[in-house]
Design an enzyme around this catalytic site. Structure first.
Site, PDB file in Angstrom:
ATOM      1  NE  ARG A   4      -7.684  86.280  56.041  1.00 51.67           N
ATOM      2  CZ  ARG A   4      -8.248  85.115  56.310  1.00 51.67           C
ATOM      3  NH1 ARG A   4      -7.525  84.134  56.814  1.00 51.67           N
ATOM      4  NH2 ARG A   4      -9.528  84.907  56.093  1.00 51.67           N
ATOM      5  CG  ASP A  54      -9.807  88.528  55.507  1.00 46.51           C
ATOM      6  OD1 ASP A  54      -9.239  89.016  56.503  1.00 46.51           O
ATOM      7  OD2 ASP A  54     -10.800  87.799  55.586  1.00 46.51           O
TER       8      ASP A  54
END
Ligand code: ARG
Length: 393
Positions: free
Chosen positions: A96, A125
């Site tokens: 990420r 996320d």
């Protein structure tokens, strides 16, 4: 018109997001990061790009970031020994911040006002992308459509896609939510939400069922230089090839599966299964090599650092000052982490069977019970007296 860069996967959610953002008055540029997820998965890339354009995107960027991912994200985490809650090797979490970095970079290049993503409001996320991007450029607006839009189900999204002629393949209803990259696969939802249910075999994508695997063991030798894997069985590989190769053989022997109920940053406990054959093999081998070359104090302190490091990665603080400082510490510890570990892969297990390093601190003449013994046992008496002295009444 305002411009937004969207982290695009090619799936239903992000395709609907393209159209939805247009309706909110944004010009949309899609960005697809190739982290080794098998972009397209059988579907060709052109079809995915065409879908983004059909949904209303102005243009689509596709970037192969696999080398940067393994070098600058997976390797620091391997050297640190970062494993979240004892089981998760952080494949998704490591990807990420890299995606965030490129969202910001493309936003600057395109003079965009905002970035957007397709994460839900319940996961980690969203935090990783937004905190990552926010550190790199606090001025960019961030849009998370899934948290605020009107759709309440997959069916409603499909309806919306049909209405706007977004070419979506709705035939295959996916039983799981999957995130994949070269460092590992995260699998959740569907039947896995039932904690009493053993994960069905069909949930696993790259590891064979350990039980039905051959009764022969496979031996492999991994050679590290300063904490970085360089060779397998004496043959030098670049990192990406080495990891792909270990994923393949590890997967064949059922190595690298884990099943965990983990603590998400947002306070929810969730059940997830992971497959990470290469990362598992490398973490085990790396740790074995460290056991040989690090002194006790350093090794034990490094374990504390590993725990903290895993939390920082998991909690989206990759670009934080503490993570940077821990990297400096970890890199200092890797000076002597050079040598070869031989591992045995067998029905899902991976264990070290032989260790070799020119920096080994193991001294046979000290540990032996044979006659070559150089350890002066008489000294132990005084050592024990002084060591235990403070505790005697
Ligand atoms: N639980 C993992 C993490 O927070 C993976 C999240 C994404 N998982 C998924 N199956 N889509 O890093």
């Amino acid at each position: 018109m305002k411009k937004v860069i969207l982290a695009y996967s090619g799936g239903l959610d992000t395709s609907c997001i393209v159209r939805w953002l247009r309706e909110q008055g944004y010009e949309v540029i899609c960005f697809m990061a190739d982290l080794g997820q098998g972009l397209g998965k059988g579907e060709d890339l052109e079809a995915i790009e065409a879908r983004a354009l059909a949904a209303g995107a102005l243009k689509v960027y596709v970037k192969d970031l696999q080398n940067e991912f393994v070098e600058d994200f997976c390797m620091p985490s391997l050297k640190a020994g970062a494993i979240y809650e004892g089981k998760y090797l952080l494949a998704t979490a490591l990807g990420r911040p890299l995606i965030a970095k490129y969202l910001v970079e493309i936003a600057h290049k395109e003079k965009a006002d905002a970035i957007a993503h397709g994460c839900t409001g319940k996961g980690n996320d969203q935090v990783r992308l937004e905190v990552g991007a926010g550190i790199l450029d606090p001025k960019l607006e961030i849009i998370a459509p899934v948290r605020v839009w009107e759709f309440r189900s997959r069916e409603e999204e499909i309806e919306y896609a049909k209405m706007h002629n977004i070419p979506i393949d709705v035939t295959k209803k996916k039983p799981y939510s999957i995130d994949r990259n070269i460092w590992g696969i995260s699998i959740e939802a569907g039947i896995l939400e039932n904690l009493e249910q053993e994960p069905p075999e069909d949930a696993y994508m790259i590891t064979k069922n350990p039980i039905t695997q051959t009764s022969y063991a496979k031996y492999i030798e991994v050679y590290f230089e300063k904490g970085i894997p360089k060779k397998v069985d004496g043959k030098a590989y670049n990192l990406k090839t080495l990891i792909n190769y270990l994923n393949e053989i590890g997967g064949l022997y059922g190595v690298g599966r884990s099943d965990i109920v983990e603590n998400r940053l947002v306070g929810i406990k969730s059940r997830e299964i992971y497959e990470a054959p290469a990362a598992t093999i490398l973490h085990i081998a790396h740790k074995e090599l460290e056991a040989l070359v690090l002194d006790r104090e350093l090794a034990h302190f490094k374990d504390i650092v590993a725990l903290k490091y895993s939390e920082l990665v998991y909690n989206g603080l990759w670009f934080s000052p503490l993570k940077e400082a821990l990297d400096s510490f970890v890199n200092t510890t890797q000076k002597y982490v050079t040598g070869t570990i031989k591992l045995k892969l067998f029905k899902g297990s991976c264990v070290a069977v032989s260790r070799k390093s020119k920096h080994s601190l193991y001294k046979k003449e000290l540990s032996t019970y044979g006659k070559e013994d150089k350890f002066d046992q008489r000294l132990a008496e005084g050592f024990i007296k002084i060591w235990g002295m403070p505790y005697k009444k």
